[in-house]
Design an enzyme around this catalytic site. Structure first.
Site, short mmCIF file in Angstrom:
data_model
loop_
_atom_site.label_atom_id
_atom_site.label_comp_id
_atom_site.label_asym_id
_atom_site.label_seq_id
_atom_site.Cartn_x
_atom_site.Cartn_y
_atom_site.Cartn_z
N ASP A 1 0.86 -1.18 0.00
CA ASP A 1 0.00 0.00 0.00
C ASP A 1 0.90 1.23 0.00
OD1 ASP A 1 0.85 0.35 2.62
OD2 ASP A 1 -1.15 0.25 3.51
N CYS B 1 2.76 -3.40 4.23
CA CYS B 1 1.93 -2.25 4.58
C CYS B 1 2.53 -1.67 5.85
CB CYS B 1 0.45 -2.60 4.71
SG CYS B 1 -0.01 -3.68 6.07
N THR C 1 1.99 -1.74 9.23
CA THR C 1 2.28 -2.71 10.30
C THR C 1 2.41 -4.13 9.78
OG1 THR C 1 -0.05 -3.23 10.69
CG2 THR C 1 0.89 -1.37 11.95
N HIS D 1 8.74 -23.52 9.64
CA HIS D 1 7.62 -24.07 10.40
C HIS D 1 6.26 -23.86 9.74
CE1 HIS D 1 9.79 -24.08 14.59
NE2 HIS D 1 10.48 -24.69 13.64
N HIS E 1 5.15 -30.09 11.21
CA HIS E 1 4.67 -28.79 10.72
C HIS E 1 3.72 -28.97 9.53
CE1 HIS E 1 7.34 -26.89 13.49
NE2 HIS E 1 8.38 -27.53 12.98
#
Ligand code: RB5
Length: 142
Positions: A8, A65, A67, A98, A133
């Protein structure tokens, strides 16, 4: 290897930087993000990247973006996507080892570009461990 890159307005500089960095290493990139810093909705670019990964039009994705959370939330609405948020090199390793993340998400407003490159290298250079996993990621889709 073709990598879709998505961002963004908060991630324009890192998008441009990572495209140059990855292409310098021989990766092909496809730009799904906005190219201006005008405010926009991360959803409008995250969904097209997710669909391209699900259809195999690109092998993997990298998203930025502010965060990382808006991108991760949106991308992870798609059953074929495992978008992992990473903010350190160690998490870049673990999110592949993982979680076999097929999209790497990074928080553009909270890490520097040197860290972005280290995380991308760690994620791209690490193999999925499988085993226990695999059993866990098989249980993720609804
Ligand atoms: C944009 O201001 C910001 O909300 C966005 O980049 C992201 O952090 C959302 O999760």
């Amino acid at each position: 290897m073709k990598i879709g890159i998505c961002n963004d307005h908060a991630g324009v500089d890192y998008k441009n930087g990572i495209i140059g960095y990855l292409e310098g290493k021989g990766y092909e990139t496809v730009n799904f993000g906005t190219d201006t810093k005008d405010s926009m909705d991360y959803t409008d670019v995250a969904h097209p990247l997710a669909k391209a990964v699900e259809k195999g039009e690109v092998d993997l994705g990298i998203a930025f973006c502010g965060t990382g959370n808006g991108m991760a939330m949106t991308l992870n609405k798609h059953n074929g996507i495992r978008a992992g948020l990473a903010w350190s090199e160690e998490i870049g390793v673990l999110v592949k080892q993982h979680n076999n993340a097929n999209v790497l998400v990074m928080p553009a407003r909270f890490i520097d570009f040197e860290t972005v490159k280290k995380i991308a290298d760690a994620w791209l250079g690490t193999a999925f461990e499988g085993g226990r996993h695999q059993k866990r990621i098989d249980k993720i889709p609804l």
